[in-house]
Design an enzyme around this catalytic site. Structure first.
Site, mmCIF file in Angstrom:
data_model
loop_
_atom_site.group_PDB
_atom_site.id
_atom_site.type_symbol
_atom_site.label_atom_id
_atom_site.label_comp_id
_atom_site.label_asym_id
_atom_site.label_seq_id
_atom_site.Cartn_x
_atom_site.Cartn_y
_atom_site.Cartn_z
ATOM 1 N N CYS A 296 0.832 -1.206 0.000
ATOM 2 C CA CYS A 296 0.000 0.000 0.000
ATOM 3 C C CYS A 296 0.860 1.247 0.000
ATOM 4 O O CYS A 296 1.902 1.309 0.671
ATOM 5 C CB CYS A 296 -0.903 0.002 1.234
ATOM 6 N N ASP B 156 -3.186 0.222 11.672
ATOM 7 C CA ASP B 156 -4.064 -0.484 10.746
ATOM 8 C C ASP B 156 -5.544 -0.372 11.113
ATOM 9 O O ASP B 156 -6.404 -0.852 10.369
ATOM 10 C CB ASP B 156 -3.678 -1.967 10.671
#
Length: 430
Positions: free
Chosen positions: A126, A316
Site C-alpha cells: 500500500c 491499521d
C-alpha cells in the site's frame, strides 16, 4: 476492476467468524525457507497476499499444497497450506511479485541464513508512506552480510555465513524484527534485538520458530535474544486470529447501531480498540470464542486517538475508527504517528459528507448527523474498508471502486457482512 455497492442505513445483527491473520500468516509462510522439512499452516485466510507469497516461495524452489476449509475438534481452521523448501533453487525475489506486497522483502533474511545469498526487489504494498529497508539492511550487515542496492534490487551475500550480533533498531519495526529474527535462528552465535517490535504477530512467529527448534528468549518484550542452531525442523502450526479484521467488524457493529458476535478470535488482541469503542458508546462483552459488540447509546461520542506501536492503538485500525468518528457527536482528533500518508481516505470520506480537516499528522473529525452515499475510490487496504464501514452507515447507495485492495487483506468481506443483514454486493469489472 471490481467495485462494491452498498445500500446503507441498516443495523447489522448476526455472527461473523474471524479469519486467520494475514499479517501473521505471511512471515510464518516465509519461515518455511529456514528448513528442508515440511511446514504446515492451518487457519490460513483466503486473501490475495497469501497467493502472491505462495508464488514467491515457489519461485525460490519450494513446493506448496493447499487444502480447502476444514475443521479441527469442531472448530473451523480455515485453509491449510503445506510448504516444503528442501532445496533453494533460486535466491531472487523478482520485482513482478514483490511489488505487490511489503512482506515479499521478508525472504532476504531467511535466504541469507540458508544459502548465503539473496537478490530481493525493493518492496511494494500500500502507498501509505515510506517504509525504508535501512533497518533490515543495517541489521543484516551487522550479522556479516554484504548488501548493495543495484537497479531497484537489494543484492546480498554472506560469504562467511551470518553471525550473531547486538542490534538496536532506531524505531520499532515489525518487518525488520521479523526479518532479523528469522535470520538469527540459523546464524552462528547469539543475536540480541533491542527495541524490537512487540506486536502479537511477532509473538506468533516466535512460537512457530521455537516449535521448529529455534532458541529464542524475550517473548512479548522489546529485547529478543536468539541463539543460532544448525538447522530447523518442519512442524504443524495454527495461524492466530486476525486482530485487524476483529476490530474492523467490531466497528461495523458500532457504526450501524447493531449487534455482532465475533468468533474464532480473542478480545485481548484488540484491547486498545475496545477501550476506544467503549468510550465512544459501544458495549463489548468478551466470550469464550471471541466477543459481542453492540451500541448502547443512540449517539456515539467523539474520542481522540493516536496511533502507536503495540500495545498502543494500531495504525491499521486508524481509518476504520475515523469512519466511526464521522458520525459521532462532537469532535475527535486522530493523530497518525506511524505512516505519513495514511490520511488518503479523508477526501473519499468527505464525498460521503464527512467533516474532516487535516493538519499535518492529525485529522480533526467533526461528527455529522448522517453520511450520504456516493461513488468513492479505494486508495489502500485499510482505507478501502473504512469506506465500506462508512457506506454501511450512510443513507442511499455507495459504490466503492478499486476494491482489489480489499482482496489483499479481507476474506469473504461481502459474504460476512451480508450474513448480518448488510445490503452489499460485488459488481464485476468489465
Amino acid at each position: 476492476m471490481d467495485s462494491i455497492r452498498i445500500r446503507g442505513g441498516k443495523p447489522l445483527y448476526g455472527k461473523i467468524e474471524i479469519s486467520g491473520a494475514k499479517n501473521a500468516a505471511l512471515p510464518l509462510m516465509v519461515a518455511s525457507l529456514l528448513t528442508e522439512e515440511t511446514l504446515t499452516l492451518s487457519n490460513l485466510p483466503h486473501v490475495a497476499d497469501i497467493s502472491t507469497l505462495i508464488n514467491l516461495l515457489c519461485q525460490h524452489g519450494a513446493t506448496a499444497v493447499m487444502n480447502g476449509r476444514s475443521t479441527e475438534e469442531g472448530c473451523s481452521v480455515g485453509r491449510s497450506l503445506s510448504i516444503t523448501a528442501n532445496e533453494i533453487t533460486n535466491a531472487e525475489a523478482p520485482y513482478d511479485i514483490v511489488r505487490k506486497m511489503r512482506a515479499g522483502a521478508l525472504v532476504m533474511g531467511p535466504l541469507l541464513a540458508r544459502v548465503g545469498k539473496a537478490r530481493v526487489s525493493l518492496p511494494g504494498g500500500c502507498a501509505i508512506g515510506t517504509r525504508p529497508m535501512n533497518l533490515h539492511i543495517d541489521g543484516l550487515e551487522l550479522m556479516g552480510a554484504e548488501i548493495e542496492i543495484v537497479g531497484g534490487y537489494m543484492e546480498a551475500v554472506a560469504p562467511d555465513g551470518l553471525k550473531g550480533a547486538d542490534i538496536r533498531f532506531e524505531t520499532a519495526s515489525v518487518g525488520a524484527t521479523e526479518n532479523l529474527l528469522m535470520a538469527a535462528c540459523l546464524a552462528k552465535g547469539q543475536t540480541v534485538l533491542e527495541n524490537a517490535a512487540r506486536e502479537p504477530e511477532i509473538l506468533d512467529l516466535i512460537h512457530l520458530l521455537r516449535q521448529m527448534g529455534a532458541q529464542i528468549e524475550g517473548d512479548g518484550t522489546d529485547r529478543l535474544v536468539i541463539t543460532g542452531v544448525e538447522s530447523l525442523k518442519g512442524t504443524n502450526y495454527r495461524v492466530m486470529p486476525d486482530r485487524i479484521e476483529t476490530g474492523t467488524y467490531a466497528i461495523a457493529a458500532a457504526i450501524t447501531g447493531g449487534e455482532i458476535e465475533l468468533t474464532n478470535t480473542d478480545s485481548d488482541l484488540i484491547k486498545s480498540v475496545i477501550d476506544v469503542l467503549i468510550e465512544a458508546g459501544a458495549d463489548v462483552v468478551p466470550t469464550e470464542s471471541g466477543l459481542i459488540v453492540s451500541r448502547n447509546t443512540a449517539v456515539l461520542n467523539g474520542v481522540d486517538i493516536m496511533t502507536l506501536p503495540y500495545p498502543g492503538y494500531p495504525t491499521d485500525m486508524q481509518a476504520q475508527m475515523m469512519a466511526l468518528m464521522t458520525v459521532a457527536d462532537g469532535a475527535a482528533m486522530i493523530t497518525e504517528t506511524i505512516f505519513e500518508n495514511r490520511f488518503m481516505h479523508v477526501p473519499e470520506l468527505a464525498r460521503l459528507g464527512a467533516n474532516i480537516t487535516v493538519h499535518g499528522h492529525s485529522a480533526l473529525v467533526r461528527g455529522v448527523e448522517n453520511l450520504v452515499g456516493a461513488p468513492v475510490m479505494a486508495t489502500d487496504l485499510r482505507a478501502s474498508v473504512s469506506l465500506v464501514l462508512a457506506g454501511l452507515a450512510a443513507t442511499g447507495e455507495t459504490v466503492i471502486n478499486r476494491v482489489y485492495h480489499l482482496d489483499r487483506g479481507y476474506e469473504r468481506l461481502e459474504e460476512k457482512l451480508a450474513a448480518c443483514g448488510a445490503d452489499i454486493e460485488r459488481i464485476a469489472g468489465i
